[in-house]
Scaffold this motif. Structure first.
Motif, PDB file in Angstrom:
ATOM      1  N   GLN A  63      13.230   9.063  -1.576  1.00 41.87           N
ATOM      2  CA  GLN A  63      13.065   8.528  -3.114  1.00 41.87           C
ATOM      3  C   GLN A  63      11.727   8.520  -3.735  1.00 41.87           C
ATOM      4  OE1 GLN A  63      15.358   4.989  -2.911  1.00 41.87           O
ATOM      5  NE2 GLN A  63      17.049   5.648  -4.125  1.00 41.87           N
ATOM      6  N   VAL A  64      11.085   8.467  -2.635  1.00 39.66           N
ATOM      7  CA  VAL A  64       9.450   8.431  -2.927  1.00 39.66           C
ATOM      8  C   VAL A  64       8.930   9.927  -3.204  1.00 39.66           C
ATOM      9  CG1 VAL A  64       7.151   7.446  -2.310  1.00 39.66           C
ATOM     10  CG2 VAL A  64       9.075   6.398  -1.817  1.00 39.66           C
ATOM     11  N   LYS A  65       8.220   9.962  -4.359  1.00 39.81           N
ATOM     12  CA  LYS A  65       7.484  11.177  -4.702  1.00 39.81           C
ATOM     13  C   LYS A  65       6.077  11.079  -4.307  1.00 39.81           C
ATOM     14  CE  LYS A  65      10.835  12.638  -8.010  1.00 39.81           C
ATOM     15  NZ  LYS A  65      11.417  12.489  -9.643  1.00 39.81           N
ATOM     16  N   PHE A  66       5.385  12.243  -3.706  1.00 38.85           N
ATOM     17  CA  PHE A  66       4.091  12.244  -3.191  1.00 38.85           C
ATOM     18  C   PHE A  66       3.467  13.069  -4.396  1.00 38.85           C
ATOM     19  CE2 PHE A  66       0.397  13.517  -0.353  1.00 38.85           C
ATOM     20  CZ  PHE A  66       0.239  12.116  -0.124  1.00 38.85           C
ATOM     21  N   VAL A  67       2.602  12.346  -5.189  1.00 42.32           N
ATOM     22  CA  VAL A  67       2.151  12.876  -6.449  1.00 42.32           C
ATOM     23  C   VAL A  67       0.715  13.820  -6.132  1.00 42.32           C
ATOM     24  CG1 VAL A  67       1.378  12.416  -8.949  1.00 42.32           C
ATOM     25  CG2 VAL A  67       3.162  11.120  -7.902  1.00 42.32           C
ATOM     26  N   SER A  68      -0.009  13.006  -5.770  1.00 43.10           N
ATOM     27  CA  SER A  68      -1.312  13.782  -5.466  1.00 43.10           C
ATOM     28  C   SER A  68      -1.599  13.451  -3.884  1.00 43.10           C
ATOM     29  CB  SER A  68      -2.372  13.432  -6.403  1.00 43.10           C
ATOM     30  OG  SER A  68      -2.789  11.862  -6.058  1.00 43.10           O
ATOM     31  N   THR A  69      -2.959  13.750  -3.710  1.00 40.33           N
ATOM     32  CA  THR A  69      -3.421  13.516  -2.234  1.00 40.33           C
ATOM     33  C   THR A  69      -3.425  12.237  -1.715  1.00 40.33           C
ATOM     34  OG1 THR A  69      -5.775  13.316  -3.261  1.00 40.33           O
ATOM     35  CG2 THR A  69      -5.209  15.533  -2.361  1.00 40.33           C
ATOM     36  N   SER A  70      -3.449  11.071  -2.379  1.00 43.77           N
ATOM     37  CA  SER A  70      -3.207   9.817  -2.078  1.00 43.77           C
ATOM     38  C   SER A  70      -2.329   9.021  -3.115  1.00 43.77           C
ATOM     39  CB  SER A  70      -4.601   9.110  -2.181  1.00 43.77           C
ATOM     40  OG  SER A  70      -5.197   9.032  -3.532  1.00 43.77           O
ATOM     41  N   GLN A  71      -1.493   9.585  -3.870  1.00 40.31           N
ATOM     42  CA  GLN A  71      -0.838   8.696  -4.846  1.00 40.31           C
ATOM     43  C   GLN A  71       0.766   8.914  -4.458  1.00 40.31           C
ATOM     44  OE1 GLN A  71      -1.519   6.449  -7.329  1.00 40.31           O
ATOM     45  NE2 GLN A  71      -3.494   6.708  -6.722  1.00 40.31           N
ATOM     46  N   CYS A  72       1.415   7.861  -4.576  1.00 35.76           N
ATOM     47  CA  CYS A  72       2.725   7.856  -4.278  1.00 35.76           C
ATOM     48  C   CYS A  72       3.807   7.467  -5.556  1.00 35.76           C
ATOM     49  CB  CYS A  72       3.127   6.938  -3.058  1.00 35.76           C
ATOM     50  SG  CYS A  72       2.365   7.560  -1.396  1.00 35.76           S
ATOM     51  N   GLU A  73       4.723   8.011  -5.919  1.00 28.00           N
ATOM     52  CA  GLU A  73       5.438   7.683  -7.044  1.00 28.00           C
ATOM     53  C   GLU A  73       6.748   6.888  -6.618  1.00 28.00           C
ATOM     54  OE1 GLU A  73       7.604   9.801 -10.679  1.00 28.00           O
ATOM     55  OE2 GLU A  73       5.479  10.032 -10.475  1.00 28.00           O
ATOM     56  N   TYR A  74       6.912   5.524  -6.641  1.00 26.42           N
ATOM     57  CA  TYR A  74       8.202   5.111  -6.436  1.00 26.42           C
ATOM     58  C   TYR A  74       9.097   4.530  -7.445  1.00 26.42           C
ATOM     59  CZ  TYR A  74       5.290   3.672  -2.088  1.00 26.42           C
ATOM     60  OH  TYR A  74       4.464   3.652  -1.142  1.00 26.42           O
ATOM     61  N   PRO A  75      10.554   4.681  -7.307  1.00 24.53           N
ATOM     62  CA  PRO A  75      11.390   4.506  -8.309  1.00 24.53           C
ATOM     63  C   PRO A  75      11.592   2.957  -8.558  1.00 24.53           C
ATOM     64  CG  PRO A  75      12.416   5.212  -6.257  1.00 24.53           C
ATOM     65  CD  PRO A  75      10.989   5.362  -5.953  1.00 24.53           C
ATOM     66  N   ASP A  76      12.241   2.462  -9.488  1.00 19.29           N
ATOM     67  CA  ASP A  76      12.381   1.127  -9.909  1.00 19.29           C
ATOM     68  C   ASP A  76      13.903   0.807  -9.213  1.00 19.29           C
ATOM     69  OD1 ASP A  76      10.041   0.747 -11.030  1.00 19.29           O
ATOM     70  OD2 ASP A  76      10.698   1.218 -13.167  1.00 19.29           O
ATOM     71  N   THR A  77      13.943  -0.171  -8.394  1.00 18.79           N
ATOM     72  CA  THR A  77      15.030  -0.659  -7.915  1.00 18.79           C
ATOM     73  C   THR A  77      15.122  -2.310  -7.896  1.00 18.79           C
ATOM     74  OG1 THR A  77      14.246  -1.010  -5.811  1.00 18.79           O
ATOM     75  CG2 THR A  77      14.985   1.127  -6.078  1.00 18.79           C
ATOM     76  N   PRO A  78      16.396  -2.780  -7.843  1.00 21.35           N
ATOM     77  CA  PRO A  78      16.423  -4.238  -8.018  1.00 21.35           C
ATOM     78  C   PRO A  78      16.218  -4.977  -6.930  1.00 21.35           C
ATOM     79  CG  PRO A  78      18.470  -3.311  -7.943  1.00 21.35           C
ATOM     80  CD  PRO A  78      17.587  -2.021  -8.075  1.00 21.35           C
ATOM     81  N   ALA A  79      15.840  -4.136  -5.755  1.00 23.98           N
ATOM     82  CA  ALA A  79      15.742  -4.889  -4.459  1.00 23.98           C
ATOM     83  C   ALA A  79      14.504  -5.861  -4.556  1.00 23.98           C
ATOM     84  CB  ALA A  79      15.313  -3.758  -3.374  1.00 23.98           C
ATOM     85  N   PHE A  80      13.452  -5.867  -5.237  1.00 24.70           N
ATOM     86  CA  PHE A  80      12.618  -6.915  -5.256  1.00 24.70           C
ATOM     87  C   PHE A  80      13.126  -8.250  -5.811  1.00 24.70           C
ATOM     88  CE2 PHE A  80       9.397  -9.308  -7.820  1.00 24.70           C
ATOM     89  CZ  PHE A  80       8.420  -9.556  -6.762  1.00 24.70           C
TER      90      PHE A  80
END
Length: 193
Positions: A35-52
């Motif tokens: 589910q995690v998207k690697f956006v740039s050389t050092s950035q990750c884009e995480y989806p929102d989930t209710p797990a937290f």
């Protein structure tokens, strides 16, 4: 069983079930690597989930269960004041030690999983490649199982401690220093088990 004992056991049991259910809910909604998207050389884009939120809810419910057990017993696990001296009391002390040990591990797993699942932004460099953090499978589930075990051990401790107090006082147990004897008849030690 006394009404107070039943009430405490029900409250701790429900909080233990809530903690376990929220922990398993967090496990099923945690962010997976796919589910995690690697956006740039050092950035990750995480989806929102209710797990937290579920992980924090599980940890808070577990903490409340421990607080109820400690307050209802007077927090007398290891204090040096007069306590019942029969085998039920010794067994009760073992249960509370195990309950607190399991509580610490479960609480840590639930909060660590929630914090790591809520992490956003920068990935980490590993062997020349960037990688995005995700919570490993089983962290929340392990915390959920241990939180339920901690609640069950707390209930067993509370019931054993109350039975130890009741049997000690009904079988010719000594009156604590500073207490007032109310003229209740004592049962001779030969009639006690």
């Amino acid at each position: 069983m006394e009404r107070k004992v039943l009430l405490v056991c029900c409250a701790v049991g429900l909080l233990g079930l809530l903690s376990a259910a929220a922990g398993f809910g967090a496990e099923s909604t945690r962010i997976k690597r796919s589910q995690v998207k690697f956006v740039s050389t050092s950035q990750c884009e995480y989806p929102d989930t209710p797990a937290f939120g579920l992980g924090v809810t599980a940890a808070v419910a577990l903490m409340l269960a421990q607080i109820i057990i400690n307050v209802s017993t007077g927090g007398n696990c290891c204090k040096r004041r007069p306590q019942p001296s029969n085998s039920n009391s010794t067994v009760a002390r073992l249960y509370i030690v195990f309950s607190r040990f399991v509580f610490v591990i479960a609480f840590f797993l639930l909060l660590a999983g929630a914090a790591l699942n809520h992490r956003h932004g920068v990935g980490s460099m590993y062997a020349g490649n960037y990688d995005c953090y995700v919570v490993k499978p089983g962290v929340f589930a392990g915390g959920a199982l241990l939180s339920f075990a901690s609640a069950v051990l707390g209930i067993v401790y509370y019931v054993n401690l109350n039975s130890a107090k009741n049997s000690d006082m009904s079988c010719g147990g000594s009156i604590p220093k500073g207490a007032i004897a109310m003229g209740q008849p004592r049962i001779p030690p030969t009639q006690c088990g």
